[in-house]
Motif scaffolding. Structure first.
Motif, PDB file in Angstrom:
ATOM      1  N   LYS A 459     -52.360  10.387  47.702  1.00 58.56           N
ATOM      2  CA  LYS A 459     -52.928   8.967  46.780  1.00 58.56           C
ATOM      3  C   LYS A 459     -52.459   9.827  45.571  1.00 58.56           C
ATOM      4  O   LYS A 459     -51.756  11.002  45.561  1.00 58.56           O
ATOM      5  N   PRO A 460     -52.373   8.949  44.495  1.00 61.24           N
ATOM      6  CA  PRO A 460     -51.816   9.410  43.242  1.00 61.24           C
ATOM      7  C   PRO A 460     -52.837  10.551  42.731  1.00 61.24           C
ATOM      8  O   PRO A 460     -51.760  11.167  42.103  1.00 61.24           O
ATOM      9  N   HIS A 461     -53.843  10.345  42.821  1.00 65.22           N
ATOM     10  CA  HIS A 461     -54.194  11.029  42.550  1.00 65.22           C
ATOM     11  C   HIS A 461     -53.923  13.095  43.067  1.00 65.22           C
ATOM     12  O   HIS A 461     -54.133  14.030  42.267  1.00 65.22           O
ATOM     13  N   ASN A 462     -53.276  13.365  44.463  1.00 71.63           N
ATOM     14  CA  ASN A 462     -52.601  14.240  44.815  1.00 71.63           C
ATOM     15  C   ASN A 462     -51.019  14.097  43.958  1.00 71.63           C
ATOM     16  O   ASN A 462     -50.091  14.977  45.179  1.00 71.63           O
ATOM     17  N   ILE A 463     -51.162  13.650  43.435  1.00 69.70           N
ATOM     18  CA  ILE A 463     -49.223  13.846  42.735  1.00 69.70           C
ATOM     19  C   ILE A 463     -49.057  13.769  42.044  1.00 69.70           C
ATOM     20  O   ILE A 463     -49.704  13.479  40.754  1.00 69.70           O
ATOM     21  N   LEU A 464     -48.627  15.545  41.823  1.00 65.46           N
ATOM     22  CA  LEU A 464     -48.545  15.985  40.101  1.00 65.46           C
ATOM     23  C   LEU A 464     -47.816  15.664  39.737  1.00 65.46           C
ATOM     24  O   LEU A 464     -46.190  15.178  40.073  1.00 65.46           O
ATOM     25  N   LEU A 465     -47.573  15.262  38.449  1.00 62.90           N
ATOM     26  CA  LEU A 465     -45.905  15.813  37.711  1.00 62.90           C
ATOM     27  C   LEU A 465     -45.552  16.616  36.983  1.00 62.90           C
ATOM     28  O   LEU A 465     -46.315  17.029  36.028  1.00 62.90           O
ATOM     29  N   ASP A 466     -44.662  17.088  36.454  1.00 62.06           N
ATOM     30  CA  ASP A 466     -43.779  18.974  36.322  1.00 62.06           C
ATOM     31  C   ASP A 466     -43.467  18.288  34.382  1.00 62.06           C
ATOM     32  O   ASP A 466     -43.906  16.932  34.151  1.00 62.06           O
ATOM     33  N   GLN A 467     -43.077  18.974  33.518  1.00 62.07           N
ATOM     34  CA  GLN A 467     -42.917  18.642  32.382  1.00 62.07           C
ATOM     35  C   GLN A 467     -41.663  17.939  31.995  1.00 62.07           C
ATOM     36  O   GLN A 467     -41.651  16.618  31.749  1.00 62.07           O
ATOM     37  N   ASP A 468     -40.898  17.464  32.932  1.00 61.33           N
ATOM     38  CA  ASP A 468     -39.825  15.985  33.492  1.00 61.33           C
ATOM     39  C   ASP A 468     -40.355  14.720  34.536  1.00 61.33           C
ATOM     40  O   ASP A 468     -39.654  14.319  34.599  1.00 61.33           O
ATOM     41  N   LEU A 469     -41.168  14.801  34.518  1.00 63.54           N
ATOM     42  CA  LEU A 469     -41.774  13.648  35.050  1.00 63.54           C
ATOM     43  C   LEU A 469     -41.635  13.770  36.921  1.00 63.54           C
ATOM     44  O   LEU A 469     -41.385  13.073  37.493  1.00 63.54           O
ATOM     45  N   CYS A 470     -41.323  15.217  37.203  1.00 65.40           N
ATOM     46  CA  CYS A 470     -40.582  15.095  38.521  1.00 65.40           C
ATOM     47  C   CYS A 470     -41.859  14.995  39.430  1.00 65.40           C
ATOM     48  O   CYS A 470     -42.510  15.981  39.388  1.00 65.40           O
ATOM     49  N   PRO A 471     -42.651  14.712  40.099  1.00 57.30           N
ATOM     50  CA  PRO A 471     -43.441  14.534  41.219  1.00 57.30           C
ATOM     51  C   PRO A 471     -43.806  15.260  41.549  1.00 57.30           C
ATOM     52  O   PRO A 471     -42.574  16.194  42.358  1.00 57.30           O
ATOM     53  N   LYS A 472     -44.836  16.245  42.481  1.00 56.29           N
ATOM     54  CA  LYS A 472     -44.866  16.613  43.306  1.00 56.29           C
ATOM     55  C   LYS A 472     -46.034  16.896  44.178  1.00 56.29           C
ATOM     56  O   LYS A 472     -47.610  16.324  43.968  1.00 56.29           O
ATOM     57  N   ILE A 473     -45.801  16.665  45.165  1.00 58.52           N
ATOM     58  CA  ILE A 473     -47.253  16.556  46.584  1.00 58.52           C
ATOM     59  C   ILE A 473     -47.317  17.932  46.196  1.00 58.52           C
ATOM     60  O   ILE A 473     -47.263  18.995  46.815  1.00 58.52           O
ATOM     61  N   SER A 474     -49.527  17.733  46.556  1.00 58.73           N
ATOM     62  CA  SER A 474     -50.148  18.466  46.242  1.00 58.73           C
ATOM     63  C   SER A 474     -51.024  17.952  47.457  1.00 58.73           C
ATOM     64  O   SER A 474     -51.904  17.674  47.402  1.00 58.73           O
ATOM     65  N   ASP A 475     -52.201  19.613  47.408  1.00 61.02           N
ATOM     66  CA  ASP A 475     -53.959  19.080  48.532  1.00 61.02           C
ATOM     67  C   ASP A 475     -53.506  19.369  49.542  1.00 61.02           C
ATOM     68  O   ASP A 475     -53.154  18.177  49.961  1.00 61.02           O
ATOM     69  N   PHE A 476     -53.172  20.443  50.186  1.00 61.01           N
ATOM     70  CA  PHE A 476     -53.116  20.099  51.939  1.00 61.01           C
ATOM     71  C   PHE A 476     -54.223  21.226  52.772  1.00 61.01           C
ATOM     72  O   PHE A 476     -54.042  21.613  53.239  1.00 61.01           O
ATOM     73  N   GLY A 477     -55.432  20.601  51.662  1.00 62.55           N
ATOM     74  CA  GLY A 477     -56.610  21.420  52.819  1.00 62.55           C
ATOM     75  C   GLY A 477     -56.843  20.613  53.994  1.00 62.55           C
ATOM     76  O   GLY A 477     -57.247  20.945  54.503  1.00 62.55           O
ATOM     77  N   MET A 478     -56.297  18.990  53.690  1.00 66.10           N
ATOM     78  CA  MET A 478     -56.651  18.073  55.160  1.00 66.10           C
ATOM     79  C   MET A 478     -55.368  18.198  56.230  1.00 66.10           C
ATOM     80  O   MET A 478     -55.072  17.069  56.897  1.00 66.10           O
ATOM     81  N   ALA A 479     -54.128  18.800  55.658  1.00 66.11           N
ATOM     82  CA  ALA A 479     -53.139  18.828  56.522  1.00 66.11           C
ATOM     83  C   ALA A 479     -53.195  19.479  57.680  1.00 66.11           C
ATOM     84  O   ALA A 479     -54.153  20.295  57.391  1.00 66.11           O
ATOM     85  N   LYS A 480     -52.000  19.055  58.518  1.00 71.83           N
ATOM     86  CA  LYS A 480     -52.452  19.465  59.740  1.00 71.83           C
ATOM     87  C   LYS A 480     -50.705  19.687  60.523  1.00 71.83           C
ATOM     88  O   LYS A 480     -49.319  19.606  59.584  1.00 71.83           O
ATOM     89  N   LEU A 481     -50.403  20.752  61.189  1.00 70.30           N
ATOM     90  CA  LEU A 481     -49.165  21.138  61.223  1.00 70.30           C
ATOM     91  C   LEU A 481     -48.679  20.572  62.871  1.00 70.30           C
ATOM     92  O   LEU A 481     -49.621  20.407  63.647  1.00 70.30           O
ATOM     93  N   CYS A 482     -47.643  19.923  63.024  1.00 72.46           N
ATOM     94  CA  CYS A 482     -47.375  19.619  64.176  1.00 72.46           C
ATOM     95  C   CYS A 482     -47.052  20.073  64.583  1.00 72.46           C
ATOM     96  O   CYS A 482     -45.713  20.433  64.400  1.00 72.46           O
ATOM     97  N   PRO A 483     -46.106  20.187  66.344  1.00 71.59           N
ATOM     98  CA  PRO A 483     -44.980  20.343  66.690  1.00 71.59           C
ATOM     99  C   PRO A 483     -43.347  19.825  66.897  1.00 71.59           C
ATOM    100  O   PRO A 483     -43.317  19.263  65.541  1.00 71.59           O
ATOM    101  N   ARG A 484     -42.768  21.339  66.674  1.00 73.91           N
ATOM    102  CA  ARG A 484     -41.644  21.536  65.978  1.00 73.91           C
ATOM    103  C   ARG A 484     -40.681  19.901  66.440  1.00 73.91           C
ATOM    104  O   ARG A 484     -40.018  19.293  66.063  1.00 73.91           O
ATOM    105  N   LYS A 485     -40.872  19.261  67.795  1.00 71.58           N
ATOM    106  CA  LYS A 485     -40.270  18.611  67.929  1.00 71.58           C
ATOM    107  C   LYS A 485     -40.642  16.938  68.008  1.00 71.58           C
ATOM    108  O   LYS A 485     -40.739  15.948  69.287  1.00 71.58           O
TER     109      LYS A 485
END
Length: 637
Positions: A459-485
């Motif tokens: 969501k927009p709140h979890n997209i952070l912007l650095d000094q060059d306005l390059c977007p960075k995905i953040s906040d992985f508290g709800m993330a899940k790992l899934c199988p490699r394949k």
């Protein structure tokens, strides 16, 4: 029989003496920044550089800052050959190398095979073997699966070739003066074969090697806030330096006390301290310590298991005292939410960071574990960098790179369109660049990193912007790992933010939960870049009682101009492209949505190549919850 108070006094005395000497080793072996040739490297175990104590690294992993072609560069000697070190990845134990013989050569010619000491290193599985056939006599018969190295051709009619394997070809060998095998990064080799990269530049991009396979003890040491060190007298030649002593594997494995000396100048001190502390505290102190720190030990063991399985040695563990110093006692607050509070801080080397101090842990602290386990092993320009963490008792904190331009949310949900702030001056071209960067970051999480990751809260709140306005995905508290394949994940209950959650996360009647759930959330972000940013337009306000994606869908294939909504003629094509891609992403059924790799292609391609997607079942989040979009034809898991 000495009185309890006498034993306690002696214990405190000896523990203080031992702690003082132990802290010297602990402090000496902290990861340090080392600058060579204008590039800063983080130096930690097993590497040594000038000025670092010999007990803080393995003697066979010495890195030197040497001069070559009037340029200083970090180098390492492997099998009596020097290589430039371009990067160190502690999480994956990868050393990125370039043969020093190739430096400064536009068309380098390898003269010998690249050999690696297999006792210390192995070429990583991210590399391919490049077989070179040097100075071959021309022949009328074609040579299959082989590529010409034009820059190595000579006036005598001899040619040189390469191919991507270790095999030899008899019809080539009989006509060539020599063959040489060198490793090369897989992606570099692919670009060279596709003609995107020249031979010389490809060799100068180098390759990667893994170091010391038996480093599990170091992961355990670091997870318990210890510092890895070298000790030739201890089992396995290693030691874990802690505040209160030197142990074999872990700061919490008190039964595995190291007996060897890490340095001659402290041999007697450590011997006396270890013996005295073991004898005096053997009867009661371990029991006393165990009961008073039982919860901390259990928490640390949990974090250790996660880091050992998924985490990164590059992540530094900080004490809560460190966190207070970094944030200057939590002086400058950046934001607050249900997860806790974020403060601005500065690391001891001057690097600006954002410190997320979590609130009281809920349940078993799953959010904290998820964030360390997932983002701790990522490395991408569009994913925020986790610098370290703190787990001490009930205290939890995560330390990230500081993003001076905040979150995307404030750029697309504007309250004052007449303001002159930076937020209101973002062009559609810049928003398109941001959208493409987010897509690349999600593509990396879904396909490119060590373990596939589903974020679940894009969501927009979890997209952070650095000094060059390059977007960075953040906040992985709800993330899940899934199988490699695969990309299907098992989740219990609902996770995410209302308005961005895919239908299948609400109800499995819509399909299985997978990386396509992130695609849906990304589509909603794309649509909000138009609907949210231009919500103050009078025509959009008049439709405010309509769920905004419904309103946007009515305009994607109409010929009317979007100028009434703040879109210029020059920007209209990219805005329509973003809207079309957004609607492909929010298709109701997961199988109808594109992958993030396809999304990147769609965004970077021509709008003429895009078809208008079917109108998805568009309803408000509440309607979706109660099932107004459900039909009898949907797949039931």
């Amino acid at each position: 029989m000495p009185r309890f108070s006498d034993v306690l006094v002696l214990t405190v005395f000896f523990l203080h003496a031992c702690s003082s000497s132990s802290q010297l080793f602990y402090n000496d072996c902290a990861p340090t920044s080392y600058v060579c040739g204008g590039t800063s490297f983080t130096i930690g175990y097993p590497f040594l550089v000038d000025g670092r104590h010999d007990y803080c690294g393995h003697p066979k992993f010495y890195l030197s800052c040497s001069s070559s072609n009037d340029t200083n560069s970090l180098s390492v000697a492997i099998s009596n050959k020097n290589f430039h070190v371009t990067s160190i990845d502690y999480g994956n134990r990868l050393l990125y190398l370039v043969d020093t013989d190739f430096a400064g050569q536009s068309c380098p010619q390898p003269f010998v095979n690249t050999t690696i000491d297999t006792n210390l290193f192995r070429v990583s599985d991210r590399c391919a073997n490049l077989t070179l056939f040097i100075n071959c006599t021309a022949s009328s018969s074609p040579i299959p699966a082989i590529y010409d190295i034009t820059c190595l051709s000579n006036t005598n009619g001899q040619h040189s070739y390469y191919r991507l394997d270790n095999g030899t070809m008899d019809d080539v060998l009989g006509r060539c003066s020599s063959t040489v095998v060198v490793p090369m990064a897989q992606d570099t080799a692919t670009r060279m074969v596709n003609g995107e990269l020249g031979f010389g530049k490809a060799l100068r991009e180098g390759f990667s090697v893994n170091w010391l396979p038996g480093m599990g003890w170091c992961s355990k040491c670091v997870s318990y806030e210890g510092r890895c060190g070298f000790n030739s007298s201890a089992p396995g030649d290693h030691t874990c330096f802690c505040f209160d002593g030197a142990f074999i594997d872990s700061c919490y494995s008190r039964t595995n006390l190291g007996t060897g000396k890490p340095s001659d100048r402290w041999k007697s001190i450590l011997g006396i301290c270890a013996g005295a502390a073991s004898f005096i505290t053997g009867c009661f102190f371990i029991t006393l310590w165990y009961h008073s720190h039982k919860k901390e030990v259990m928490d640390a063991e949990r974090v250790e298991a996660i880091i050992k399985k998924h985490g990164s040695l590059a992540l530094r563990s900080y004490t809560y005292s460190d966190v207070k110093k970094i944030t200057k006692s939590f002086r400058e607050k950046l934001g607050q939410g249900g997860y806790g509070t974020v403060f601005k801080g500065k690391l001891f080397d001057g690097h600006l960071v954002a410190v997320k101090v979590l609130g009281e842990s809920k349940g078993d602290g799953e959010d904290f574990i998820n964030e360390v386990a997932t983002i701790g092993q990522t490395s991408h320009v569009n994913v925020v960098t986790l610098r370290g963490f703190c787990v001490q008792g009930s205290k939890r904190a995560l330390i990230y790179d500081f993003m001076p331009n905040g979150s995307l949310e404030k750029y697309i949900f504007l309250e004052n369109t007449t303001a002159t702030t930076t937020e209101t001056t973002l062009s559609w071209e810049k928003l398109y660049e941001i959208a493409t960067g987010i897509a690349r970051g999600l593509e990396y999480l879904h396909r490119g990193c060590n373990a596939r990751i589903v974020h679940f809260d894009i969501k927009p709140h979890n997209i952070l912007l650095d000094q060059d306005l390059c977007p960075k995905i953040s906040d992985f508290g709800m993330a899940k790992l899934c199988p490699r394949k695969g990309s299907i994940v098992s989740v219990e209950g609902m996770r995410g933010t209302i308005g961005y959650i895919a239908p299948e996360v609400f109800s499995r009647a819509f399909g299985t939960v997978s990386s396509k759930s992130d695609v849906y959330s990304y589509g909603m972000v794309l649509l909000e870049m138009f609907g949210g940013k231009r919500k103050k337009s009078s025509r959009l306000d008049s439709a405010s009682d309509t769920y905004f994606p419904n309103w946007i869908y009515q305009h994607i294939d109409q010929s009317e101009s979007l100028m009434a909504y703040g879109v210029t003629n020059e920007s209209e094509e990219i805005v329509r492209k973003m809207m079309i891609v957004g609607f492909w992403c929010i298709q109701t059924m997961p199988e109808d949505r594109p992958s993030m790799s396809r999304v990147v292609d769609m965004l970077e391609g021509s709008i003429q190549e895009l078809s208008i997607p079917p109108k998805p079942c568009l309803s408000s989040p509440f309607d979706l919850i109660v099932g107004s979009c459900a039909t009898s034809s949907v797949y039931i898991e």
